[in-house]
Motif scaffolding. Structure first.
Motif, PDB file in Angstrom:
ATOM      1  N   GLU A   1      -2.304   5.723   2.163  1.00  0.00           N
ATOM      2  CA  GLU A   1      -2.330   7.062   1.580  1.00  0.00           C
ATOM      3  C   GLU A   1      -3.601   7.814   1.935  1.00  0.00           C
ATOM      4  N   THR A   2      -4.649   7.094   2.209  1.00  0.00           N
ATOM      5  CA  THR A   2      -5.930   7.730   2.531  1.00  0.00           C
ATOM      6  C   THR A   2      -6.295   7.642   4.008  1.00  0.00           C
TER       7      THR A   2
ATOM      8  N   PHE B   1       1.117  -1.042  14.803  1.00  0.00           N
ATOM      9  CA  PHE B   1      -0.191  -0.413  14.662  1.00  0.00           C
ATOM     10  C   PHE B   1      -0.174   0.735  13.655  1.00  0.00           C
ATOM     11  N   ILE B   2       0.876   1.541  13.672  1.00  0.00           N
ATOM     12  CA  ILE B   2       0.910   2.719  12.808  1.00  0.00           C
ATOM     13  C   ILE B   2       1.311   2.350  11.385  1.00  0.00           C
ATOM     14  N   LYS B   3       2.459   1.692  11.243  1.00  0.00           N
ATOM     15  CA  LYS B   3       3.001   1.454   9.909  1.00  0.00           C
ATOM     16  C   LYS B   3       2.218   0.408   9.129  1.00  0.00           C
ATOM     17  N   THR B   4       1.570  -0.509   9.840  1.00  0.00           N
ATOM     18  CA  THR B   4       0.833  -1.555   9.139  1.00  0.00           C
ATOM     19  C   THR B   4      -0.485  -1.053   8.585  1.00  0.00           C
TER      20      THR B   4
END
Length: 260
Positions: free
Chosen positions: A149-150, A142-145
């Motif tokens: 950058e925005t 969930f987080i890394k995918t």
């Protein structure tokens, strides 16, 4: 007494039953209250431990937030209440036992105790599996995918607690499958032959459920689906070992009455 050990319980009036129920509920409430106050001082540490799978994914320098003045306080209250309920579970189960045992036959009491103990074991095992096995993979997905950058993840303590607790309870309930099948087998609703015959359909349903309750990647689905398939096979074995052998409930109870 010619039947159940609690034959006299069958002659209790409604008022006496309600009085007994009130007594047991007060014991349960008192135990939860004591455990709640004991857990309150440790609520921040408990919550920090609860967040470890997420904080490891977020990395150093990243924190969860709260978006209203009382949000952290209310979340710690929920943590203390949850810990209080689980910590007082032995007292709660004992009070439930004291209330229902007088109305059970000897064999029924043995099954009830076994179901409570084994069911608790599987529930805790399912929750631990979710915490150590699924959470790290799920949060990483969930987080890394979806971070860019925005777009940055700003997770609140309230939302995390609600999501994580719900998921752990779901995992705990899912791991109750063998206990549920044991009960159905005992009352003759299912047979090991029926369970084995429908094994393919059970695997399909399990992996559909895994796809719904886990991130949409094959690793997470396998992480949840494979243990549930193994539990289904264990449940089939339990149905074979402990399933009804053609003896009706009335015949079983009659045998219990003869023994007592």
């Amino acid at each position: 007494m010619t039947g159940r050990d609690g034959e006299l319980a069958g002659h209790m009036t409604l008022t006496e039953h309600l009085t007994e129920l009130r007594k047991r509920l007060l014991w349960c409430a008192g135990a939860i209250g004591v455990c709640f106050f004991a857990a309150w001082n440790f609520a921040p540490r408990i919550f920090a431990l609860f967040m470890e799978p997420l904080t490891r994914v977020l990395g150093e320098g990243r924190q969860v937030v709260f978006t209203s003045p009382a949000e952290a306080f209310i979340t710690y209250m929920k943590v203390a209440v949850t810990v209080g309920v689980f910590a007082s579970a032995p007292v709660i189960f004992w009070q439930i036992w004291r209330f229902v045992a007088p109305g059970l036959y000897k064999r029924e009491r043995a099954y009830f105790g076994a179901v409570v103990i084994v069911g608790s074991f599987f529930f805790v095992g399912g929750a631990l599996f979710g915490y150590f096995g699924v959470f790290p993979v799920g949060f990483a997905y969930f987080i890394k995918t979806f971070e860019t950058e925005t777009i940055r993840a700003m997770i609140s303590v309230k939302e995390y607690w609600s999501f994580a607790l719900t998921m752990l309870v779901c995992f705990g309930i899912a791991f109750e499958l063998p206990v549920f099948v044991f009960f159905l087998a005992r009352v003759g609703i299912v047979t090991p032959q029926w369970l084995w015959k429908n094994f393919r359909y059970a695997v399909l349903v399990i992996f559909i459920g895994a796809a719904i309750f886990t991130p949409p990647d094959i690793i997470s689905q396998i992480t949840l689906g494979v243990p549930l398939v193994i539990l289904y096979l264990l449940a089939t074995g339990a149905a074979y070992l402990f399933g009804s052998r053609g003896k009706t409930a009335d015949a079983t109870n009659a045998a219990d009455m003869a023994e007592e």
